[in-house]
Design a protein around this motif. Structure first.
Motif, PDB file in Angstrom:
ATOM      1  N   ILE A  10       0.838  -1.224   0.016  1.00 17.14           N
ATOM      2  CA  ILE A  10       0.025  -0.029  -0.099  1.00 17.14           C
ATOM      3  C   ILE A  10       0.787   1.259  -0.136  1.00 17.14           C
ATOM      4  O   ILE A  10       0.696   2.063  -0.716  1.00 17.14           O
ATOM      5  N   HIS A  11       1.899   1.194   0.799  1.00 25.45           N
ATOM      6  CA  HIS A  11       2.732   2.395   0.911  1.00 25.45           C
ATOM      7  C   HIS A  11       3.404   2.675  -0.246  1.00 25.45           C
ATOM      8  O   HIS A  11       3.557   4.064  -0.695  1.00 25.45           O
ATOM      9  N   LEU A  12       3.968   1.498  -0.886  1.00 21.90           N
ATOM     10  CA  LEU A  12       4.736   1.831  -2.122  1.00 21.90           C
ATOM     11  C   LEU A  12       3.940   2.357  -3.313  1.00 21.90           C
ATOM     12  O   LEU A  12       4.088   3.207  -3.941  1.00 21.90           O
ATOM     13  N   THR A  69      -4.638  10.325   5.788  1.00 21.74           N
ATOM     14  CA  THR A  69      -4.634  10.683   6.775  1.00 21.74           C
ATOM     15  C   THR A  69      -6.151  11.048   7.700  1.00 21.74           C
ATOM     16  O   THR A  69      -6.158  11.449   8.709  1.00 21.74           O
ATOM     17  N   THR A  70      -6.965  11.065   6.633  1.00 14.78           N
ATOM     18  CA  THR A  70      -8.426  11.514   7.138  1.00 14.78           C
ATOM     19  C   THR A  70      -9.427  10.027   6.938  1.00 14.78           C
ATOM     20  O   THR A  70     -10.261  10.317   7.702  1.00 14.78           O
ATOM     21  N   ASN A  71      -9.136   9.454   5.984  1.00 16.80           N
ATOM     22  CA  ASN A  71     -10.110   8.277   5.838  1.00 16.80           C
ATOM     23  C   ASN A  71     -10.121   7.758   7.189  1.00 16.80           C
ATOM     24  O   ASN A  71      -9.135   7.120   7.831  1.00 16.80           O
ATOM     25  N   ILE A  77      -8.760   4.001   7.296  1.00 16.15           N
ATOM     26  CA  ILE A  77      -7.291   3.885   7.202  1.00 16.15           C
ATOM     27  C   ILE A  77      -6.706   4.275   8.172  1.00 16.15           C
ATOM     28  O   ILE A  77      -5.724   3.723   8.904  1.00 16.15           O
ATOM     29  N   LYS A  78      -7.382   5.387   8.944  1.00 14.72           N
ATOM     30  CA  LYS A  78      -6.883   5.836  10.376  1.00 14.72           C
ATOM     31  C   LYS A  78      -6.855   4.600  11.353  1.00 14.72           C
ATOM     32  O   LYS A  78      -5.840   4.370  12.029  1.00 14.72           O
ATOM     33  N   VAL A 112      -3.310   0.103  13.967  1.00 20.71           N
ATOM     34  CA  VAL A 112      -3.171  -1.169  14.130  1.00 20.71           C
ATOM     35  C   VAL A 112      -1.529  -1.497  13.464  1.00 20.71           C
ATOM     36  O   VAL A 112      -0.665  -2.123  14.054  1.00 20.71           O
ATOM     37  N   LEU A 113      -1.538  -0.584  12.363  1.00 23.65           N
ATOM     38  CA  LEU A 113       0.038  -0.622  11.861  1.00 23.65           C
ATOM     39  C   LEU A 113       1.070  -0.032  12.961  1.00 23.65           C
ATOM     40  O   LEU A 113       1.926  -0.741  13.209  1.00 23.65           O
TER      41      LEU A 113
END
Lengths: 671, 250, 259
Positions: free
Chosen positions: C31-33, C56-58, C61-62, C67-68
């Motif tokens: 994902i990051h890539l 940073t807003t969803n 995903i937040k 968890v990450l």
């Protein structure tokens, strides 16, 4: 010459042979479960016999103490058995039956075993396979998921069950797992790294042992209501053998010295297919499974000059044409060919090598050749895979694959030791001491002449007569331990339910411990000049040269005198470094060799007394014109059981006459 | 060939121990490693010194007793070989050979090169068996066919000789290869399947209690195993253990 | 002890926790890539900066990002703890050791520690700057009909806004203006320092080695080993996770340095 005295009572049950064991079991005394909890049994040795007996006795409810000198019961030397285990299952439908297994075993043993015992062995054999499969022993199977069989020497059916070349290991792990279950329940107390150094007899009955903790050196007393010896054979009397380095006669010899008769010590099996020795430093010999004779053909060069050239390295075996090869087993024994019994195959190899046809540097080796098997399998595979006109290379490649699947680990082992590729050049093999048919005399109950002391497995003498057939040792060990002893010992112990715990403070224990200590302290304090191995090797040489594959009266007399001299020197000049109260492998060896030095002499005496050739015992004076063994059933159809009287040369002979009611005594013929 | 040996000598469990150097001459390539050790010991005895203690028994690669760590590898440089089957032809004239005991907290040194591997026995007491009585009243051996592929895999797992080389080779001194071989053998057979769950749970529990390290899948065990036990077994043990943890009642 | 704690505190359970967190971190890398690839778009950072806002807003995903963070910390701390335990299992080492097993597999703790340091530096450079630092704002003007960015205006340092992204529409001109923090320029600035670029590149090599063993080891630990699928797992572990992903990550700082 020893005098023969009382006839021994083997306590064979009455009735027709096929019913003896069943009716015996129906009529013996039993011990009720509550009383079994109050009865202790000592089992010495944790191989197939000892391990299976310990597990079964514990299952029945007895308190078992099991002893082994190895660091784990799983390492007992049964583990090294390669080829397989016989059982009269007749899964192949090739005509096998209990009677046929019984017959083959008695005949294979050259009619020197006890009929009733052998029949019982054949009877319970099928059950062993059921039992082992239930325990999770991974026997070889065919594609239908059913058990596979192979053939072994001396028989005309396929009744040998196997797990590649590691059948012994898998069966022993089965017995060991059964033990584990009982150790976990607390019913077996396991004493690893312990060696039994004496038996304790109280009021004429075996009541315990003295054992040395091999880690701490501590001398321990252990009491019980019965003592079972399952300590294996005495092949290491030859120094070089296929036995483990630690295999010894000590437990058996100690009970012999306290009253157990030692039977047929001269019946020793020299296995035909072992890797030849390569030098004086050699510490042991390695067996190549008899199963190899299913596919390997044994030969030596036909011409002396070819043999000579091969020995000098000028000629390679693969360069010799078919006409120049002598497949001597196929020539002499067309009916059985390469699958004659072990004693016959061994003697035939010795005969060729003695005549100058040996093929390695020492002149003591013959070829075991897989070329024709590889070609045969290769052609078969080519057909299966639909390859038209396969090249010779392709055939060999396919054939080697089949042979690798069957014997891969053995071929690999051979290559590691000899540094030659046995797929490309024939293996070199030579006979080596492997198994001892003789041992502690036992009756039908497997009890020795000491009440309450039993001997099972290779340690006893009972089932194999003068020669054991391949894949029968595993069968006997497990039969004794799983199925026979657990019944017969109950009959004896039923009279012990009121005895209560045996105290280890009794004077008999004290005395036995004292004599053990005295011997050990003698060894560590004797500042001699030779190591234990020095004496062991000397003994081994005399045994091999004069009490080996063929014997004569003169040589045997010399052997007795020489062994006695070695023994006397040993007790003067042996040197054992280290102390008593620590781990001391040299001290362990010294105790064992001391016993071998006595046994060796009795061995020669027994061979001298038996004026006939039978099975593994070949007396040069008694042979037919074409060099086959000449048995004397009129005078020697008996078990020679020796009673200890101090010096081995003064041992007293007791005869158990062998009666053959169900098998006709015939000259063994494999032609 | 002439060799320089650096052998671990340790009088007993309490002793600190250390490497001692010995010179050994005229060794032949056909000798096994243990025969070379026999010669060293004969030499030591004749010099009035105590011989080197080492475990050994069958000397044909099957009993699993021999256990030396030779030149940085359990059972030495020859792959698929126990110390007793290692031959001196694998060494060269003038070589220095390091000979050390197997090292692990769960395998304490008893003396010199002898270590205590009874932890393996205790793991098997915890479940290395099928609970069937040896009464002889079991069903016929051919009544349950076993697919050949499973029977062969069970056999391959069962070839483990319990020597402990896996522990000695593992940087974490983990016993997973050993335990997985034992669990796999039974798990692959219908006879063993019945108790497979409890067996996996109990044997792993005992393994942990003995103080072996954790498996980090380096594969050193498989590379050094004299019997070529496969890492597949470790995955199977993981699987068996996890599914047992999730599905048993306790 | 409940069955779960009992399971997870066994040697296998402990490793399972490493495997699960590790494989989760692997999935994060993908994902990051994918997000980072936006940096290669020659659009003055428009795609990247709006993607950053999204990340940073969803709310979903937040949540995942918490968890990450936990996984990173747990994987690191637990890994060190296991390494400590493993060292204890052999109190006395060998005088000589051949060390079978790959270099990577034997040094997971060291590789992991370097990666952990890297993550700290990386978060300090970007995550911390973005959240708490003083990044300049940038306004992108986008044509509503074509989606093309027509103008980029960097706002003065003193400018701030309450929301992460301010959208204004100019219906007359048919355009949309978006004002966001300019993390892209921060990246440009950071990767103009050769030393930092070298550190990033080395860290990616280390990551490659860590994953070379880690990816397939995770599957083994979870018991997912099958002769049919092992080759695939191995190949994905080597080509995707040990080579492709770290390489792609490493290209970014180098790209900015030479741009």
């Amino acid at each position: 010459m020893a005098k023969s005295s009382v006839k021994l009572d083997a306590k064979i049950p009455e009735g027709p042979i096929a019913n003896k064991w069943t009716s015996y079991k129906d009529h013996i005394d039993l011990v009720n479960p509550a009383n079994k909890r109050n009865i202790d049994v000592i089992v010495v040795g944790t191989g197939l016999a000892g391990g299976s007996a310990a597990a079964t006795l514990a299952e029945l409810g007895y308190n078992v103490k099991a002893f082994c000198y190895q660091d784990s019961p799983r390492r007992a030397h049964s583990i090294a058995a390669q080829g397989g285990i016989n059982a009269a299952k007749n899964y192949q439908g090739d005509g096998d039956s209990t009677y046929r297994l019984f017959y083959d075993t008695v005949k294979g043993g050259d009619y020197r075993s006890r009929e009733a015992n052998v029949y019982r062995l054949a009877e319970v054999s099928a059950n062993i396979i059921d039992q082992c499969v239930a325990q999770g022993v991974p026997f070889a199977r065919d594609y239908g998921g059913l058990l596979d069989n192979r053939s072994f020497g001396g028989v005309l059916v396929s009744r040998t069950f196997y797990a590649k070349g590691q059948t012994g290991q898998q069966l022993l792990l089965g017995a060991y797992s059964a033990m584990n279950r009982q150790i976990a329940r607390g019913k077996i107390e396991m004493y690893n790294r312990h060696e039994m150094l004496d038996i304790v007899i109280v009021d004429g009955k075996a009541r315990g042992i003295i054992a040395r903790n091999l880690v701490t050196g501590e001398i321990e007393r252990h009491s019980a209501h019965a003592v079972v010896i399952g300590s294996g054979g005495y092949g290491n009397v030859y120094f070089l053998s296929t036995n483990a380095m630690g295999s010894n006669v000590t437990a058996a010899w100690k009970i012999h010295k306290k009253g157990a008769y030692f039977a047929n010590p001269c019946f020793t099996q020299i296995h035909p297919t072992c890797i030849p020795r390569s030098g004086d430093y050699q510490s042991k010999l390695t067996l190549m499974s008899e199963s190899l004779r299913n596919d390997g053909r044994i030969w030596v060069p036909k011409k002396l000059e070819d043999a000579q050239a091969i020995r000098e390295g000028k000629l390679k075996p693969t360069q010799l044409s078919e006409e120049d090869r002598d497949y001597y087993l196929e020539r002499r024994y067309p009916a059985f060919g390469n699958l004659v019994p072990r004693d016959v195959a061994s003697r035939a190899a010795k005969e060729r090598c003695d005549a100058g046809f040996g093929v390695n540097k020492t002149g003591e080796a013959v070829y075991l050749d897989f070329k024709s098997a590889i070609e045969r399998y290769g052609k078969e595979q080519a057909k299966i895979h639909g390859i038209q006109d396969p090249s010779q290379e392709k055939i060999l490649e396919l054939g080697e694959e089949v042979v690798a699947n069957k014997y891969g680990n053995l071929f690999q082992m051979y290559e590691k030791i000899v540094d030659e590729n046995p797929y490309k050049t024939p293996m070199m093999i030579y006979p080596a001491t492997h198994y001892t048919m003789g041992g502690i005399w036992v009756d039908y109950n497997l009890m020795t002449t000491i009440p309450g002391c039993y001997a099972i497995g290779e340690a006893n003498f009972s089932d194999h007569g003068a020669n054991r057939l391949g894949a029968s040792a595993l069968m006997q060990g497990l039969a004794d331990g799983y199925f026979v002893l657990p019944y017969t010992i109950g009959d004896y112990l039923s009279s012990d339910i009121r005895t209560g715990k045996i105290s280890t403070d009794l004077p008999e224990f004290e005395e036995a411990e004292k004599s053990v200590r005295e011997q050990l302290s003698f060894f560590v304090n004797n500042k001699g000049s030779h190591s234990v191995d020095y004496y062991h090797k000397k003994l081994g040489k005399v045994m091999w040269d004069k009490v080996g594959m063929s014997r004569n009266a003169e040589g045997l007399k010399e052997a007795m005198a020489e062994i006695k001299a070695i023994r006397e020197d040993f007790w003067k000049n042996v040197s054992v470094p280290g102390g008593m109260d620590e781990m001391n492998p040299e001290l362990e060896k010294a105790s064992r060799v001391a016993d071998f030095l006595e046994l060796g002499e009795l061995f020669a005496k027994d061979a001298l007394e038996r004026n006939e050739s039978c099975g593994g015992h070949f007396r040069e004076e008694y042979q037919t014109e074409d060099g086959e063994a000449l048995r004397d059933d009129k005078n020697y159809a008996y078990v020679a059981a020796w009673e200890y009287k101090g010096e081995p040369s003064e041992a007293v002979l007791h005869k158990e006459d062998l009666e053959f009611k169900d098998i006709e005594l015939k000259t063994r013929s494999y032609k | 060939m002439d060799l320089k040996l650096k052998v671990w000598r340790q009088k007993n469990a309490e002793d600190k121990g250390g490497l001692v150097e010995y010179q050994l001459n005229d060794i032949e390539g056909h000798m096994s490693f243990l025969e070379m050790m026999d010669i060293l010991n004969e030499q030591l005895i004749s010099e009035g010194q105590e011989p080197v203690s080492f475990d050994h028994d069958c000397r044909e690669g099957i009993c699993g007793a021999c256990s030396m760590h030779i030149n940085g590898e359990p059972h030495g440089p020859d792959a698929g070989t126990t110390t007793c089957q290692l031959h001196m032809r694998k060494f060269n004239d003038g070589d220095t050979i390091f000979i050390e005991p197997f090292r692990a907290k769960a395998f304490p040194v008893i003396k010199d090169l002898v270590v205590d591997r009874s932890a393996f026995d205790r793991i098997q007491h915890a479940g290395g068996y099928i609970s069937v009585n040896t009464s002889g009243n079991t069903q016929d051996a051919n009544s349950i066919p076993v697919p050949k592929v499973n029977a062969d895999k069970a056999f391959d797992a069962a070839t483990c000789i319990g020597c402990g080389a896996c522990v000695a080779a593992c940087k974490n001194a983990s016993a997973m290869l050993f335990v997985s071989a034992k669990v796999s053998q039974f798990a692959l057979l219908p006879q063993g399947e019945v108790e497979a769950k409890d067996r996996a749970l109990n044997m792993v529990k005992q393994m942990d209690a003995e103080g072996f390290g954790n498996c980090t899948n380096t594969g050193a065990c498989e590379a050094e195993c004299p019997k070529g036990i496969s890492l597949e077994n470790i995955a199977r043990l993981n699987r068996e253990y996890l599914s047992a943890s999730v599905t048993t009642d306790h | 002890m409940s069955w779960l704690t009992k399971t997870l505190s066994s040697s296998i359970g402990k490793k399972v926790l490493m495997a699960i967190t590790g494989l989760f971190l692997c999935s994060f890398l993908i994902i990051h890539l994918m997000g980072n690839l936006q940096l290669f778009k020659d659009d003055g950072g428009y795609a990247f900066n709006t993607y950053t806002v999204f990340m940073t807003t969803n709310p979903l995903i937040k949540t995942v990002s918490y968890v990450l963070y936990f996984s990173i910390l747990f994987h690191a701390v637990w890994g060190i703890y296991l390494e400590y335990q493993n060292k204890k299992a052999r109190p006395q080492g060998y005088a000589m050791s051949k060390n079978q097993g790959s270099l990577a597999s034997r040094n997971m703790a060291i590789l992991g520690t370097i990666i952990f340091v890297y993550i700290a530096v990386h978060l300090g450079d970007f995550w911390y700057e973005y959240k708490f630092g003083h990044l300049p704002y940038v306004t992108y003007t986008e044509s509503l009909s074509t989606g093309e960015v027509t103008a980029i205006e960097t706002l003065p340092d003193s400018y701030t806004q309450e929301v992460k992204m301010l959208e204004t529409f100019n219906e007359a001109e048919g355009t949309k203006s978006i004002t966001v923090k300019d993390l892209y320029v921060e990246a440009e600035e950071a990767f103009s320092k050769p030393l930092l670029v070298i550190f990033y590149v080395i860290s990616m090599v280390v990551l490659g080695f860590h994953l070379l063993h880690g990816f397939q080891s995770g599957f083994q630990t979870l018991g997912l080993n099958h002769p049919k699928y092992n080759p695939l797992i191995k190949k994905v572990g080597i080509w995707v996770f040990a080579i492709l992903i770290p390489f792609a990550f490493a290209v970014i700082p180098v790209y900015f340095l030479i741009k």
